[in-house]
Design a protein around this motif. Structure first.
Motif, PDB file in Angstrom:
ATOM      1  N   LEU A 109       8.416  10.064  -6.478  1.00 15.79           N
ATOM      2  CA  LEU A 109       7.051  10.572  -6.610  1.00 15.79           C
ATOM      3  C   LEU A 109       6.157  10.004  -5.507  1.00 15.79           C
ATOM      4  CD1 LEU A 109       5.030  12.246  -8.204  1.00 15.79           C
ATOM      5  CD2 LEU A 109       4.753  10.307  -9.763  1.00 15.79           C
ATOM      6  N   ALA A 110       6.302   8.716  -5.209  1.00 19.14           N
ATOM      7  CA  ALA A 110       5.501   8.105  -4.144  1.00 19.14           C
ATOM      8  C   ALA A 110       5.796   8.770  -2.805  1.00 19.14           C
ATOM      9  CB  ALA A 110       5.780   6.605  -4.078  1.00 19.14           C
TER      10      ALA A 110
ATOM     11  N   LEU B 198       2.648   8.536  -0.046  1.00 16.40           N
ATOM     12  CA  LEU B 198       2.090   7.193  -0.061  1.00 16.40           C
ATOM     13  C   LEU B 198       2.725   6.351   1.049  1.00 16.40           C
ATOM     14  CD1 LEU B 198       1.888   6.421  -3.887  1.00 16.40           C
ATOM     15  CD2 LEU B 198       0.173   7.439  -2.384  1.00 16.40           C
ATOM     16  N   ASN B 199       2.000   5.351   1.505  1.00 17.69           N
ATOM     17  CA  ASN B 199       2.454   4.462   2.572  1.00 17.69           C
ATOM     18  C   ASN B 199       3.371   3.394   1.974  1.00 17.69           C
ATOM     19  OD1 ASN B 199       2.788   2.902   4.844  1.00 17.69           O
ATOM     20  ND2 ASN B 199       0.646   2.281   4.987  1.00 17.69           N
ATOM     21  N   ILE B 200       4.667   3.700   1.897  1.00 23.85           N
ATOM     22  CA  ILE B 200       5.666   2.804   1.307  1.00 23.85           C
ATOM     23  C   ILE B 200       6.132   1.819   2.378  1.00 23.85           C
ATOM     24  CG2 ILE B 200       7.895   2.669   0.139  1.00 23.85           C
ATOM     25  CD1 ILE B 200       7.443   5.631  -0.720  1.00 23.85           C
TER      26      ILE B 200
ATOM     27  N   TYR C 108      11.958  -2.977  -7.309  1.00 14.32           N
ATOM     28  CA  TYR C 108      10.558  -2.745  -6.986  1.00 14.32           C
ATOM     29  C   TYR C 108      10.421  -2.124  -5.599  1.00 14.32           C
ATOM     30  CZ  TYR C 108      10.818  -6.691  -3.780  1.00 14.32           C
ATOM     31  OH  TYR C 108      11.166  -7.508  -2.746  1.00 14.32           O
ATOM     32  N   PHE C 109       9.233  -1.598  -5.349  1.00 18.49           N
ATOM     33  CA  PHE C 109       8.827  -1.213  -4.001  1.00 18.49           C
ATOM     34  C   PHE C 109       7.316  -1.352  -3.928  1.00 18.49           C
ATOM     35  CE2 PHE C 109       8.529   2.774  -6.264  1.00 18.49           C
ATOM     36  CZ  PHE C 109       7.422   3.413  -5.729  1.00 18.49           C
ATOM     37  N   ILE C 110       6.807  -1.434  -2.705  1.00 24.71           N
ATOM     38  CA  ILE C 110       5.386  -1.691  -2.489  1.00 24.71           C
ATOM     39  C   ILE C 110       4.783  -0.583  -1.629  1.00 24.71           C
ATOM     40  CG2 ILE C 110       3.722  -3.294  -1.429  1.00 24.71           C
ATOM     41  CD1 ILE C 110       5.780  -5.527  -2.043  1.00 24.71           C
ATOM     42  N   VAL C 111       3.579  -0.168  -1.996  1.00 26.19           N
ATOM     43  CA  VAL C 111       2.813   0.771  -1.181  1.00 26.19           C
ATOM     44  C   VAL C 111       1.538   0.069  -0.719  1.00 26.19           C
ATOM     45  CG1 VAL C 111       3.726   2.784  -2.408  1.00 26.19           C
ATOM     46  CG2 VAL C 111       1.523   1.837  -3.097  1.00 26.19           C
TER      47      VAL C 111
ATOM     48  N   LYS D 215      -1.894  -4.254  -1.416  1.00 28.42           N
ATOM     49  CA  LYS D 215      -0.506  -3.968  -1.778  1.00 28.42           C
ATOM     50  C   LYS D 215      -0.432  -3.684  -3.271  1.00 28.42           C
ATOM     51  CE  LYS D 215       1.293  -7.657   0.508  1.00 28.42           C
ATOM     52  NZ  LYS D 215       2.357  -8.597   0.893  1.00 28.42           N
ATOM     53  N   VAL D 216       0.192  -2.562  -3.608  1.00 31.33           N
ATOM     54  CA  VAL D 216       0.451  -2.200  -4.995  1.00 31.33           C
ATOM     55  C   VAL D 216       1.963  -2.111  -5.149  1.00 31.33           C
ATOM     56  CG1 VAL D 216       0.118  -0.499  -6.819  1.00 31.33           C
ATOM     57  CG2 VAL D 216      -1.727  -0.941  -5.170  1.00 31.33           C
TER      58      VAL D 216
END
Length: 132
Positions: free
Chosen positions: A90-91, A96-98, A115-118, A125-126
């Motif tokens: 979905l990201a 989104l900036n992954i 996990y992953f971060i955007v 950072k989320v």
């Protein structure tokens, strides 16, 4: 697949706080009533890590010797998700900036986490994080 993040996010999982002195950080938050609920070494990064909890608030503190020591020095917020692969897709769909090209793994907690971060519009950072 439903096209909404809220169908996978169950709430705030933790807040990431880098530190230059993990023992002082733990001591401070214990003074506030937090308890260490998990402690480990992140072998990949060579960092001591502690998760501190008070009620439904969890702080992940990690000794990276790079803490800014300034107001606003929190590193990230992590949202708890139920299906990391679906959220990653979905990201990507949403553009989104992954940070990483694939989902990451750490051997934290009993079975690990994925996990992953955007990066958000304010350079925040989320992290999307799933307990395994």
């Amino acid at each position: 697949m439903e096209n909404k993040f809220q169908s996978f996010i169950t709430g705030l999982q933790h807040i990431g706080l880098p530190t230059n002195d993990i023992e002082a950080t733990i001591s401070f938050y214990e003074t506030l009533g937090f308890q260490v609920v998990y402690r480990t070494i992140n072998e990949k990064a060579g960092e001591q890590v502690a998760f501190l909890r008070l009620g439904d608030v969890t702080i992940e503190t990690y000794e990276n010797k790079q803490a800014a020591l300034l107001n606003g020095a929190w590193d990230h917020i992590a949202l708890n998700v139920t299906d990391i692969e679906a959220v990653f897709r979905l990201a990507r769909e949403k553009g989104l900036n992954i940070i990483d090209s694939e989902i990451q793994f750490l051997p934290f907690w009993e079975k690990g986490v994925k996990y992953f971060i955007v990066i958000g519009p304010n350079k925040e950072k989320v992290e999307f994080n799933q307990y395994l």
